[in-house]
Write a protein that holds these residues in place. Structure first.
Motif, PDB file in Angstrom:
ATOM      1  N   LYS A 172      52.294  52.256  99.433  1.00  0.00           N
ATOM      2  CA  LYS A 172      51.108  51.275  98.936  1.00  0.00           C
ATOM      3  C   LYS A 172      51.941  50.382  97.810  1.00  0.00           C
ATOM      4  CE  LYS A 172      46.901  53.708  99.803  1.00  0.00           C
ATOM      5  NZ  LYS A 172      45.845  54.112  99.274  1.00  0.00           N
ATOM      6  N   LEU A 173      51.615  48.879  97.936  1.00  0.00           N
ATOM      7  CA  LEU A 173      52.178  47.900  97.085  1.00  0.00           C
ATOM      8  C   LEU A 173      51.023  47.133  96.474  1.00  0.00           C
ATOM      9  CD1 LEU A 173      54.652  46.214  96.172  1.00  0.00           C
ATOM     10  CD2 LEU A 173      54.443  45.062  98.315  1.00  0.00           C
ATOM     11  N   LYS A 174      51.055  47.072  95.160  1.00  0.00           N
ATOM     12  CA  LYS A 174      50.060  46.393  94.690  1.00  0.00           C
ATOM     13  C   LYS A 174      50.602  45.558  93.181  1.00  0.00           C
ATOM     14  CE  LYS A 174      48.375  50.243  91.848  1.00  0.00           C
ATOM     15  NZ  LYS A 174      47.141  50.923  91.307  1.00  0.00           N
ATOM     16  N   VAL A 175      49.949  44.517  92.737  1.00  0.00           N
ATOM     17  CA  VAL A 175      50.208  44.112  91.403  1.00  0.00           C
ATOM     18  C   VAL A 175      49.553  44.766  90.455  1.00  0.00           C
ATOM     19  CG1 VAL A 175      49.894  41.820  90.352  1.00  0.00           C
ATOM     20  CG2 VAL A 175      50.533  41.659  92.802  1.00  0.00           C
ATOM     21  N   ILE A 176      50.244  44.995  89.318  1.00  0.00           N
ATOM     22  CA  ILE A 176      49.565  45.941  88.381  1.00  0.00           C
ATOM     23  C   ILE A 176      49.279  44.791  87.157  1.00  0.00           C
ATOM     24  CG2 ILE A 176      50.595  47.850  89.034  1.00  0.00           C
ATOM     25  CD1 ILE A 176      52.794  47.755  86.808  1.00  0.00           C
ATOM     26  N   CYS A 177      50.076  43.941  86.785  1.00  0.00           N
ATOM     27  CA  CYS A 177      49.859  42.685  85.876  1.00  0.00           C
ATOM     28  C   CYS A 177      50.537  41.687  86.038  1.00  0.00           C
ATOM     29  CB  CYS A 177      50.242  43.478  84.349  1.00  0.00           C
ATOM     30  SG  CYS A 177      51.918  43.841  84.368  1.00  0.00           S
ATOM     31  N   LYS A 178      50.453  40.623  85.357  1.00  0.00           N
ATOM     32  CA  LYS A 178      51.153  39.310  85.476  1.00  0.00           C
ATOM     33  C   LYS A 178      51.806  39.145  83.947  1.00  0.00           C
ATOM     34  CE  LYS A 178      50.805  34.577  87.022  1.00  0.00           C
ATOM     35  NZ  LYS A 178      51.783  34.637  88.037  1.00  0.00           N
ATOM     36  N   TYR A 179      53.009  38.865  83.983  1.00  0.00           N
ATOM     37  CA  TYR A 179      53.558  38.671  82.844  1.00  0.00           C
ATOM     38  C   TYR A 179      53.411  37.089  82.246  1.00  0.00           C
ATOM     39  CZ  TYR A 179      57.522  38.160  79.229  1.00  0.00           C
ATOM     40  OH  TYR A 179      58.182  38.168  78.167  1.00  0.00           O
ATOM     41  N   GLU A 180      53.112  36.957  80.872  1.00  0.00           N
ATOM     42  CA  GLU A 180      52.185  36.043  80.335  1.00  0.00           C
ATOM     43  C   GLU A 180      53.301  34.699  80.482  1.00  0.00           C
ATOM     44  OE1 GLU A 180      50.735  37.132  76.566  1.00  0.00           O
ATOM     45  OE2 GLU A 180      49.688  38.494  77.141  1.00  0.00           O
ATOM     46  N   ASP A 181      54.451  34.817  80.358  1.00  0.00           N
ATOM     47  CA  ASP A 181      55.512  33.830  80.415  1.00  0.00           C
ATOM     48  C   ASP A 181      56.422  34.051  81.723  1.00  0.00           C
ATOM     49  OD1 ASP A 181      57.009  31.822  80.036  1.00  0.00           O
ATOM     50  OD2 ASP A 181      57.916  32.226  78.131  1.00  0.00           O
ATOM     51  N   SER A 182      56.500  33.385  82.967  1.00  0.00           N
ATOM     52  CA  SER A 182      56.967  33.494  83.718  1.00  0.00           C
ATOM     53  C   SER A 182      58.371  32.810  83.950  1.00  0.00           C
ATOM     54  CB  SER A 182      56.375  33.425  85.157  1.00  0.00           C
ATOM     55  OG  SER A 182      55.820  32.207  85.215  1.00  0.00           O
ATOM     56  N   SER A 183      58.681  31.982  82.927  1.00  0.00           N
ATOM     57  CA  SER A 183      59.919  31.053  82.619  1.00  0.00           C
ATOM     58  C   SER A 183      60.943  31.931  82.782  1.00  0.00           C
ATOM     59  CB  SER A 183      59.838  30.320  81.572  1.00  0.00           C
ATOM     60  OG  SER A 183      59.892  31.065  80.500  1.00  0.00           O
ATOM     61  N   SER A 184      61.047  33.251  82.497  1.00  0.00           N
ATOM     62  CA  SER A 184      62.210  33.887  82.421  1.00  0.00           C
ATOM     63  C   SER A 184      62.057  35.053  83.571  1.00  0.00           C
ATOM     64  CB  SER A 184      62.274  35.172  81.116  1.00  0.00           C
ATOM     65  OG  SER A 184      63.139  36.024  81.162  1.00  0.00           O
ATOM     66  N   GLN A 185      63.164  34.758  84.533  1.00  0.00           N
ATOM     67  CA  GLN A 185      63.260  35.533  85.753  1.00  0.00           C
ATOM     68  C   GLN A 185      63.694  36.926  85.395  1.00  0.00           C
ATOM     69  OE1 GLN A 185      65.150  33.420  88.696  1.00  0.00           O
ATOM     70  NE2 GLN A 185      64.104  31.435  88.324  1.00  0.00           N
ATOM     71  N   ARG A 186      64.539  37.050  84.402  1.00  0.00           N
ATOM     72  CA  ARG A 186      65.069  38.276  83.952  1.00  0.00           C
ATOM     73  C   ARG A 186      64.192  38.987  83.046  1.00  0.00           C
ATOM     74  NH1 ARG A 186      68.717  41.105  86.759  1.00  0.00           N
ATOM     75  NH2 ARG A 186      69.786  42.019  84.969  1.00  0.00           N
ATOM     76  N   LEU A 187      63.558  40.101  83.407  1.00  0.00           N
ATOM     77  CA  LEU A 187      62.827  40.823  82.110  1.00  0.00           C
ATOM     78  C   LEU A 187      63.455  42.162  82.222  1.00  0.00           C
ATOM     79  CD1 LEU A 187      59.201  40.235  83.601  1.00  0.00           C
ATOM     80  CD2 LEU A 187      60.562  38.864  81.905  1.00  0.00           C
ATOM     81  N   ARG A 188      62.955  42.702  80.955  1.00  0.00           N
ATOM     82  CA  ARG A 188      63.676  44.053  80.650  1.00  0.00           C
ATOM     83  C   ARG A 188      62.336  45.070  80.656  1.00  0.00           C
ATOM     84  NH1 ARG A 188      68.158  46.285  78.256  1.00  0.00           N
ATOM     85  NH2 ARG A 188      69.135  44.244  77.703  1.00  0.00           N
ATOM     86  N   PHE A 189      62.449  46.185  81.445  1.00  0.00           N
ATOM     87  CA  PHE A 189      61.355  47.119  81.221  1.00  0.00           C
ATOM     88  C   PHE A 189      61.868  48.298  80.629  1.00  0.00           C
ATOM     89  CE2 PHE A 189      60.064  45.357  85.736  1.00  0.00           C
ATOM     90  CZ  PHE A 189      59.214  44.327  85.213  1.00  0.00           C
ATOM     91  N   ASN A 190      60.861  48.975  79.567  1.00  0.00           N
ATOM     92  CA  ASN A 190      61.026  50.011  79.178  1.00  0.00           C
ATOM     93  C   ASN A 190      59.683  51.041  79.430  1.00  0.00           C
ATOM     94  OD1 ASN A 190      63.200  50.491  77.329  1.00  0.00           O
ATOM     95  ND2 ASN A 190      62.542  48.482  76.918  1.00  0.00           N
ATOM     96  N   SER A 191      59.699  52.258  79.593  1.00  0.00           N
ATOM     97  CA  SER A 191      58.634  53.259  79.722  1.00  0.00           C
ATOM     98  C   SER A 191      58.090  53.339  78.392  1.00  0.00           C
ATOM     99  CB  SER A 191      58.833  54.439  80.587  1.00  0.00           C
ATOM    100  OG  SER A 191      59.885  55.109  79.900  1.00  0.00           O
ATOM    101  N   TYR A 192      56.791  53.545  78.222  1.00  0.00           N
ATOM    102  CA  TYR A 192      56.169  53.682  76.902  1.00  0.00           C
ATOM    103  C   TYR A 192      55.113  54.869  77.346  1.00  0.00           C
ATOM    104  CZ  TYR A 192      53.550  53.606  72.698  1.00  0.00           C
ATOM    105  OH  TYR A 192      53.012  53.948  71.337  1.00  0.00           O
ATOM    106  N   SER A 193      55.493  56.217  77.579  1.00  0.00           N
ATOM    107  CA  SER A 193      54.794  57.304  78.213  1.00  0.00           C
ATOM    108  C   SER A 193      53.835  57.846  76.904  1.00  0.00           C
ATOM    109  CB  SER A 193      55.667  58.230  78.826  1.00  0.00           C
ATOM    110  OG  SER A 193      54.647  59.353  79.166  1.00  0.00           O
TER     111      SER A 193
END
Length: 408
Positions: free
Chosen positions: A369-390
Motif C-alpha cells: 500500500k502506498l499513501k501520502v503521510i504528510c507534506k513538507y512545508e517548504d518543497s523548494s528543497s528537493q533533498r531532505l534529510r530524514f531521521n527517525s524519532y521513535s
C-alpha cells in the motif's frame, strides 16, 4: 502519596511532557514522580507504546542554515505530538541534528567563533544540556569540519554497570587516529556518566573509510557502511563494518551482489544505504538490519540478521524485494526521484519533487500500500534529510530530575 490506586496507574501512562508540567506544580507532586517504583512503572508503560515520528529537515552542509524542521507521526494523523514549537525553533537555531533515538535528539552547536560542542535535547520537556568533546584538540579540529562521527543509542547497549533503568543513553564517537596518515584507523570514545569520555579502542583499522550517515546499532554491536572502493579494484562495492562494543572486536561483511553487478557496476548510478529492520518493543537495539541498493529505476532490499553468539561470525543476506521506482512508487518521471528516503517500521518513506512525503509498506497486512503521510512545508528543497524519532522508549521521568537547561 500512596503507590496504590487509580491515580498512580493513570499517571504512570502519561507522557513525559505532561508529567513534567505536573512536577513543577508542587513539591508533593515532584516527590511522588521521583519515587523509584513510579519511575520503573512509567518506563514499562512507555515501552509498550509504539508511536513513531519522522524528523524532516533540509539536507544542508555545516555552513548553510536549516530553515525548517518538521516532526510527523507515521501511524495516524496527529496534530499533537509532544514537540513544542519552541523546541523546533531551538533545534534549528542551535545547530545540526546528528542523531536521534527514542525521544532524545543529539546535535552539534554550530558557532564558528567557539570550539565545537554537542548538545542532548529532550524536545518534549524543552530541556537540553551540552556535552564537550573528549579534548580541546578535537574541539578545534571539528570547529569548521562537518564530519563529526557520532553514534547515539538509548539503553544499556554496551553492558555498562550500575544502570537500573532501560532508558539511559550510550554515546560513541569515532575520530581519525592520525589525520596526516592515509592508512590511519579510528579512535573510539565512549561517554561515561554523562560527561567523561573514555577511549574505548585506539586506532581501529577498517578496510575503507566509513560513512557514518549509514549506521545501525544491533544486538551484537554497531554496523556502519563503508565508502566505495576504487573502481580499478576487483571489489569496488562498499563493505559493512561491524564493531562489537562489548568485546571490542571488529569484522568486515561484504554486501550482497547480483550476478550482473561485477561487470555492470557503476558507482555513479548506484547508492547503498542501511537501516534498522526489526526489533522487539522494549529493546533499544535492532535484531536485524536491511541494506538498500538504489539504482536509477529500481530499489533492491536485503535483510541481515544480527547475531549475538560469541563464536558466530557468519552473516547471510536474505533478499527481500525489488521495487520499481516509476511503476510501484508512483514517480511520474525518473528525473523527479529525489533520492530522499528512509526505512522506518518496515515502511519505505520517501519525498517527491512536489514536497509530498509518502509511505510504501514493505511487510504485513498493509503490504504494497502506498499513501501520502504528510507534506513538507517548504518543497523548494528537493533533498531532505530524514531521521527517525521513535517514542517506543520515551525518556522516563527520571530524566526530569537531572540538572539541565530550559529551552526559552
Amino acid at each position: 502519596m500512596s503507590f496504590n490506586g487509580e491515580l498512580f496507574e493513570i499517571m504512570s501512562w502519561l507522557s513525559v511532557k505532561t508529567l513534567h508540567r505536573l512536577s513543577i506544580m508542587t513539591k508533593t507532586c515532584k516527590d511522588f514522580l521521583s519515587e523509584t517504583y513510579f519511575i520503573e512503572r512509567q518506563c514499562q508503560n512507555s515501552c509498550s507504546k509504539t508511536e513513531e515520528c519522522l524528523i524532516i529537515e533540509e539536507d544542508s552542509c555545516l555552513t548553510t542554515k536549516v530553515r525548517k524542521l518538521q516532526f510527523s507521526f507515521l501511524s495516524k494523523p496527529q496534530s499533537y505530538n509532544d514537540i513544542p514549537k519552541k523546541s523546533l525553533k531551538f533545534l534549528v537555531k542551535k545547530g545540526r541534528i546528528l542523531a536521534s533515538n527514542n525521544g532524545l535528539i543529539l546535535g552539534r552547536i554550530v558557532n564558528f567563533k567557539k570550539a565545537t560542542e554537542l548538545f542532548l535535547c529532550n524536545p518534549a520537556t524543552r530541556t537540553w544540556s551540552t556535552i564537550k568533546l573528549p579534548n580541546k584538540e578535537l574541539s578545534r579540529r571539528y570547529q569548521t569540519d562537518g564530519s563529526l562521527n557520532i553514534t547515539l543509542v538509548c539503553g544499556n547497549a554496551c553492558n555498562k554497570e550500575n544502570i537500573k533503568f532501560p532508558l539511559d543513553y550510550t554515546l560513541l564517537m569515532f575520530t581519525i587516529h592520525d589525520i596526516e596518515d592515509w592508512n590511519s584507523g579510528y579512535d573510539i570514545f565512549i561517554l561515561e556518566a554523562g560527561s567523561n569520555w573514555v577511549l574505548k579502542h585506539e586506532n581501529v583499522i577498517t578496510s575503507r573509510s566509513l560513512n557514518f550517515d549509514e549506521q545501525v546499532f544491533g544486538i551484537d554491536g554497531l554496523y556502519i557502511l563503508s565508502n566505495y572502493g576504487s573502481c580499478f579494484t576487483r571489489d569496488p562495492f562498499p563493505h559493512l563494518f561491524h564493531y562489537n562494543v562489548v568485546r571490542e572486536t571488529s569484522r568486515i561483511i561484504r554486501v550482497p551482489q547480483d550476478s550482473d553487478d561485477q561487470d555492470n557496476f557503476d558507482m555513479n548510478a548506484c547508492t547503498f544505504r542501511i537501516f534498522g529492520w526489526e526489533r522487539k518493543i522494549r529493546d533499544c537495539v535492532f535484531e536485524s538490519l536491511c541494506l538498500v541498493k538504489c539504482f536509477v529505476t529500481m530499489i533492491k532490499i536485503w535483510v541481515l540478521e544480527c547475531n549475538n553468539k560469541e563464536n558466530e561470525k557468519v552473516s547471510t543476506w536474505q533478499w527481500l524485494i525489488n521495487i520499481d521506482i516509476v511503476d510501484i512508487l508512483g514517480i511520474k518521471e525518473i528525473s523527479s526521484w529525489t533520492n530522499s528516503f528512509i526505512i522506518l517500521g518496515k515502511n519505505l518513506i520517501y519525498a517527491d519533487i512536489d514536497g509530498n512525503v509518502l509511505q510504501y509498506c514493505l511487510e504485513g497486512e498493509n503490504y504494497g500500500k502506498l499513501k501520502v503521510i504528510c507534506k513538507y512545508e517548504d518543497s523548494s528543497s528537493q533533498r531532505l534529510r530524514f531521521n527517525s524519532y521513535s517514542t517506543t522508549l520515551r525518556p522516563c521521568i527520571k530524566d526530569l530530575i537531572k540538572p539541565s537547561r530550559r529551552i526559552k
